[in-house]
Write an enzyme that holds these catalytic residues in place. Structure first.
Site, mmCIF file in Angstrom:
data_model
loop_
_atom_site.group_PDB
_atom_site.id
_atom_site.type_symbol
_atom_site.label_atom_id
_atom_site.label_comp_id
_atom_site.label_asym_id
_atom_site.label_seq_id
_atom_site.Cartn_x
_atom_site.Cartn_y
_atom_site.Cartn_z
ATOM 1 N N ARG A 81 3.494 -7.256 -12.713
ATOM 2 C CA ARG A 81 4.908 -8.300 -13.372
ATOM 3 C C ARG A 81 4.841 -10.163 -13.224
ATOM 4 O O ARG A 81 4.948 -10.480 -13.754
ATOM 5 C CB ARG A 81 7.063 -7.379 -12.886
ATOM 6 C CG ARG A 81 6.783 -6.591 -13.483
ATOM 7 C CD ARG A 81 8.064 -5.782 -13.375
ATOM 8 N NE ARG A 81 8.196 -5.840 -12.368
ATOM 9 C CZ ARG A 81 8.653 -4.862 -11.274
ATOM 10 N NH1 ARG A 81 8.067 -3.765 -12.175
ATOM 11 N NH2 ARG A 81 8.696 -4.956 -10.516
ATOM 12 N N GLU A 84 6.513 0.289 3.481
ATOM 13 C CA GLU A 84 6.985 0.828 4.055
ATOM 14 C C GLU A 84 6.731 1.984 4.468
ATOM 15 O O GLU A 84 6.952 2.862 5.588
ATOM 16 C CB GLU A 84 8.935 1.367 3.273
ATOM 17 C CG GLU A 84 9.831 1.927 3.769
ATOM 18 C CD GLU A 84 10.814 1.883 2.845
ATOM 19 O OE1 GLU A 84 11.356 2.197 3.641
ATOM 20 O OE2 GLU A 84 11.046 0.895 2.727
#
Length: 180
Positions: A64, A101
């Site tokens: 994006r 993560e």
């Protein structure tokens, strides 16, 4: 009543509950992109930040970030350089691995697109945990260029990306048009 740029942008970001998994509220920017007034205001604001920080090139982070950074580069009269996921760019690249993560990822840039003397503005849609942005700053510096700053449409403050990114910025500015 005059609507500020920040209010306009925020009004065009749609919350999508439970996406991509239960308990997560996804911030969808596609309504903003579909609105020419809002998209123009966003592009203008990011181009102004790029000029204020003395950028000579614009980097957009996949995917994006490409949508935002390319029109910003055009508006600012600067070159656009995509930072892509590993294996997507042909030819010689510099790559940088970073931790997520759950696991790791790798990004790449064409080595010849950046050089000494370039002041690079990194643009992305969201600053979340800061891992991708941090890796992009390492790539830019390894290519011999300087970091002019990082600018994002929105910062998800509760995820701690700013704190993670601070050391890698080395004093360069981090601008978020919206902080949630």
């Amino acid at each position: 009543m005059t609507v500020t740029t920040q209010e306009l942008l925020l009004s065009r970001i749609r919350d999508v509950p439970d996406h991509p998994k239960p308990g997560v509220t996804f911030k969808d920017i596609t309504p903003l992109l579909a609105d020419p007034e809002a998209f123009t205001a966003l592009t203008h604001a990011l181009a102004e930040l790029s000029a204020q920080h003395g950028a000579t090139k614009i980097v957009g982070l996949e995917a994006r970030g490409f949508i935002l950074a390319a029109p910003v580069a055009v508006r600012a009269g600067l070159g656009f350089i995509p930072v892509r996921k590993a294996g997507k760019l042909p030819g010689a690249t510099l790559s940088q691995a970073y931790e997520l993560e759950y696991g790791s990822a790798e990004i790449e840039v064409h080595a010849e697109d950046l050089s000494a003397g370039d002041r690079v503005m990194v643009i992305d849609d969201v600053l979340a945990t800061g891992g991708t942005a941090e890796a992009s700053l390492d790539l830019i510096r390894r290519a011999g260029a300087d970091v002019a700053g990082v600018a994002v449409l929105m910062e998800l403050g509760f995820l701690g990306g700013r704190a993670r990114l601070e050391p890698a910025l080395r004093g360069a500015p981090l601008d978020a048009l919206i902080t949630l």
